[in-house]
Design a protein around this motif. Structure first.
Motif, PDB file in Angstrom:
ATOM      1  N   ALA A  64      -9.417  -3.889  -9.533  1.00 52.39           N
ATOM      2  CA  ALA A  64     -10.852  -3.593  -9.616  1.00 52.39           C
ATOM      3  C   ALA A  64     -11.550  -3.798  -8.267  1.00 52.39           C
ATOM      4  CB  ALA A  64     -11.520  -4.447 -10.685  1.00 52.39           C
ATOM      5  N   VAL A  65     -10.942  -4.598  -7.400  1.00 52.82           N
ATOM      6  CA  VAL A  65     -11.516  -4.870  -6.073  1.00 52.82           C
ATOM      7  C   VAL A  65     -10.513  -4.530  -4.969  1.00 52.82           C
ATOM      8  CG1 VAL A  65     -13.176  -6.602  -6.869  1.00 52.82           C
ATOM      9  CG2 VAL A  65     -10.847  -7.305  -6.267  1.00 52.82           C
ATOM     10  N   TRP A  66      -9.730  -3.478  -5.177  1.00 51.60           N
ATOM     11  CA  TRP A  66      -8.661  -3.109  -4.247  1.00 51.60           C
ATOM     12  C   TRP A  66      -9.160  -2.972  -2.816  1.00 51.60           C
ATOM     13  CZ3 TRP A  66      -9.046   1.173  -1.268  1.00 51.60           C
ATOM     14  CH2 TRP A  66     -10.023   2.108  -1.647  1.00 51.60           C
ATOM     15  N   ASP A  67     -10.366  -2.460  -2.635  1.00 49.79           N
ATOM     16  CA  ASP A  67     -10.887  -2.226  -1.281  1.00 49.79           C
ATOM     17  C   ASP A  67     -11.313  -3.509  -0.587  1.00 49.79           C
ATOM     18  OD1 ASP A  67     -12.926  -2.407  -3.190  1.00 49.79           O
ATOM     19  OD2 ASP A  67     -14.277  -1.093  -2.093  1.00 49.79           O
ATOM     20  N   GLU A  68     -11.430  -4.601  -1.330  1.00 49.60           N
ATOM     21  CA  GLU A  68     -11.778  -5.909  -0.770  1.00 49.60           C
ATOM     22  C   GLU A  68     -10.581  -6.853  -0.743  1.00 49.60           C
ATOM     23  OE1 GLU A  68     -14.749  -6.691   0.527  1.00 49.60           O
ATOM     24  OE2 GLU A  68     -15.485  -4.673   0.062  1.00 49.60           O
ATOM     25  N   ALA A  69      -9.460  -6.417  -1.275  1.00 45.53           N
ATOM     26  CA  ALA A  69      -8.309  -7.299  -1.477  1.00 45.53           C
ATOM     27  C   ALA A  69      -7.466  -7.525  -0.228  1.00 45.53           C
ATOM     28  CB  ALA A  69      -7.424  -6.751  -2.599  1.00 45.53           C
ATOM     29  N   GLY A  70      -7.757  -6.807   0.844  1.00 45.94           N
ATOM     30  CA  GLY A  70      -6.971  -6.952   2.062  1.00 45.94           C
ATOM     31  C   GLY A  70      -5.748  -6.059   2.046  1.00 45.94           C
ATOM     32  N   ASP A  71      -5.154  -5.914   3.213  1.00 41.35           N
ATOM     33  CA  ASP A  71      -4.027  -4.997   3.360  1.00 41.35           C
ATOM     34  C   ASP A  71      -2.757  -5.470   2.660  1.00 41.35           C
ATOM     35  OD1 ASP A  71      -5.617  -3.308   4.859  1.00 41.35           O
ATOM     36  OD2 ASP A  71      -4.981  -4.158   6.769  1.00 41.35           O
ATOM     37  N   GLY A  72      -2.656  -6.742   2.336  1.00 44.57           N
ATOM     38  CA  GLY A  72      -1.446  -7.256   1.723  1.00 44.57           C
ATOM     39  C   GLY A  72      -1.271  -6.897   0.259  1.00 44.57           C
ATOM     40  N   ALA A  73      -2.352  -6.594  -0.419  1.00 44.01           N
ATOM     41  CA  ALA A  73      -2.269  -6.331  -1.854  1.00 44.01           C
ATOM     42  C   ALA A  73      -1.850  -4.898  -2.157  1.00 44.01           C
ATOM     43  CB  ALA A  73      -3.608  -6.635  -2.523  1.00 44.01           C
ATOM     44  N   PHE A  74      -2.357  -3.950  -1.368  1.00 41.88           N
ATOM     45  CA  PHE A  74      -2.072  -2.531  -1.580  1.00 41.88           C
ATOM     46  C   PHE A  74      -1.721  -1.913  -0.237  1.00 41.88           C
ATOM     47  CE2 PHE A  74      -4.997  -3.903  -4.842  1.00 41.88           C
ATOM     48  CZ  PHE A  74      -4.384  -3.440  -5.996  1.00 41.88           C
ATOM     49  N   ASP A  75      -0.684  -1.089  -0.207  1.00 43.82           N
ATOM     50  CA  ASP A  75      -0.311  -0.448   1.052  1.00 43.82           C
ATOM     51  C   ASP A  75      -1.252   0.726   1.346  1.00 43.82           C
ATOM     52  OD1 ASP A  75       0.660   1.881  -0.302  1.00 43.82           O
ATOM     53  OD2 ASP A  75       2.688   1.060  -0.413  1.00 43.82           O
ATOM     54  N   GLU A  76      -1.108   1.305   2.520  1.00 40.81           N
ATOM     55  CA  GLU A  76      -2.014   2.385   2.947  1.00 40.81           C
ATOM     56  C   GLU A  76      -1.994   3.574   1.994  1.00 40.81           C
ATOM     57  OE1 GLU A  76      -1.966   3.696   7.013  1.00 40.81           O
ATOM     58  OE2 GLU A  76      -1.527   1.670   7.726  1.00 40.81           O
ATOM     59  N   ARG A  77      -0.829   3.921   1.509  1.00 38.31           N
ATOM     60  CA  ARG A  77      -0.702   5.055   0.583  1.00 38.31           C
ATOM     61  C   ARG A  77      -1.441   4.769  -0.717  1.00 38.31           C
ATOM     62  NH1 ARG A  77       3.667   6.738  -3.135  1.00 38.31           N
ATOM     63  NH2 ARG A  77       3.697   9.006  -3.184  1.00 38.31           N
ATOM     64  N   GLU A  78      -1.239   3.570  -1.261  1.00 39.24           N
ATOM     65  CA  GLU A  78      -1.935   3.183  -2.486  1.00 39.24           C
ATOM     66  C   GLU A  78      -3.448   3.148  -2.267  1.00 39.24           C
ATOM     67  OE1 GLU A  78       1.555   0.300  -4.348  1.00 39.24           O
ATOM     68  OE2 GLU A  78       0.148  -0.507  -2.858  1.00 39.24           O
ATOM     69  N   ARG A  79      -3.865   2.614  -1.124  1.00 38.78           N
ATOM     70  CA  ARG A  79      -5.300   2.537  -0.822  1.00 38.78           C
ATOM     71  C   ARG A  79      -5.903   3.938  -0.714  1.00 38.78           C
ATOM     72  NH1 ARG A  79      -6.966  -2.436   0.622  1.00 38.78           N
ATOM     73  NH2 ARG A  79      -8.583  -1.755   2.044  1.00 38.78           N
ATOM     74  N   ALA A  80      -5.181   4.859  -0.108  1.00 38.13           N
ATOM     75  CA  ALA A  80      -5.667   6.246   0.004  1.00 38.13           C
ATOM     76  C   ALA A  80      -5.793   6.882  -1.382  1.00 38.13           C
ATOM     77  CB  ALA A  80      -4.742   7.066   0.896  1.00 38.13           C
ATOM     78  N   ALA A  81      -4.808   6.650  -2.236  1.00 37.85           N
ATOM     79  CA  ALA A  81      -4.843   7.205  -3.600  1.00 37.85           C
ATOM     80  C   ALA A  81      -5.983   6.593  -4.406  1.00 37.85           C
ATOM     81  CB  ALA A  81      -3.507   6.976  -4.306  1.00 37.85           C
ATOM     82  N   LEU A  82      -6.210   5.302  -4.249  1.00 37.09           N
ATOM     83  CA  LEU A  82      -7.287   4.644  -4.989  1.00 37.09           C
ATOM     84  C   LEU A  82      -8.663   5.085  -4.487  1.00 37.09           C
ATOM     85  CD1 LEU A  82      -5.645   1.128  -5.309  1.00 37.09           C
ATOM     86  CD2 LEU A  82      -6.004   2.802  -7.145  1.00 37.09           C
ATOM     87  N   ALA A  83      -8.790   5.268  -3.184  1.00 41.91           N
ATOM     88  CA  ALA A  83     -10.063   5.772  -2.642  1.00 41.91           C
ATOM     89  C   ALA A  83     -10.352   7.172  -3.182  1.00 41.91           C
ATOM     90  CB  ALA A  83     -10.020   5.774  -1.115  1.00 41.91           C
TER      91      ALA A  83
END
Length: 149
Positions: free
Chosen positions: A71-90
């Protein structure tokens, strides 16, 4: 809140199930597909879909840490989600909310860096279909675990 007993037309259900299966297969990453579906379902407040996709995420090996922080992936830091996951979630958030009436170019371009054209098309289809499922289930107030849909 009481479930509304209107049943989903079998043709509609089949069409959505087919689109969902095709999109997941084309994306080729079941864990990422579940993260995307959970995040859209969180935004849309769909308890039925959250319950289902949290169970599937665990089956596909998504960590409890990722589920806790999604629910807070964008605030969780780079260690929780990789760049690919972050791009998909955004992209999931941008397509789900459409705050400005469109998906921002930078969000789309970031996703395009991590997914080839075919996988990006399947990712967008997956985001679109989970939003459809969410809206159908929320409108009809289908509770978690229900088999009456």
């Amino acid at each position: 809140m009481t479930a509304r007993t209107t049943h989903l037309d079998p043709g509609v259900r089949t069409a959505l199930q087919t689109l969902s299966a095709t999109a997941k297969k084309g994306l080729g990453d079941p864990a990422l597909a579940e993260l995307v579906q959970i995040r859209a379902s969180q935004i849309n407040r769909c308890a039925f879909c959250l319950d289902m996709h949290l169970t599937l995420a665990r089956k596909y090996g998504v960590s409890e840490r990722q589920l806790d922080l999604l629910a807070v992936w964008d605030e969780a830091g780079d260690g929780a989600f990789d760049e690919r996951e972050r791009a998909a979630l955004a992209l999931t958030e941008a397509v789900t909310v459409l705050t400005d009436g469109f998906v921002p170019d930078e969000v789309y371009e970031q996703a395009a860096k991590h997914f080839d054209d075919a996988r990006l098309a399947h990712l967008i289809a997956l985001i679109t279909v989970i939003n459809s499922w969410n809206r159908l289930m929320v409108a009809r107030r289908i509770p978690p675990g229900s088999t009456e849909w």
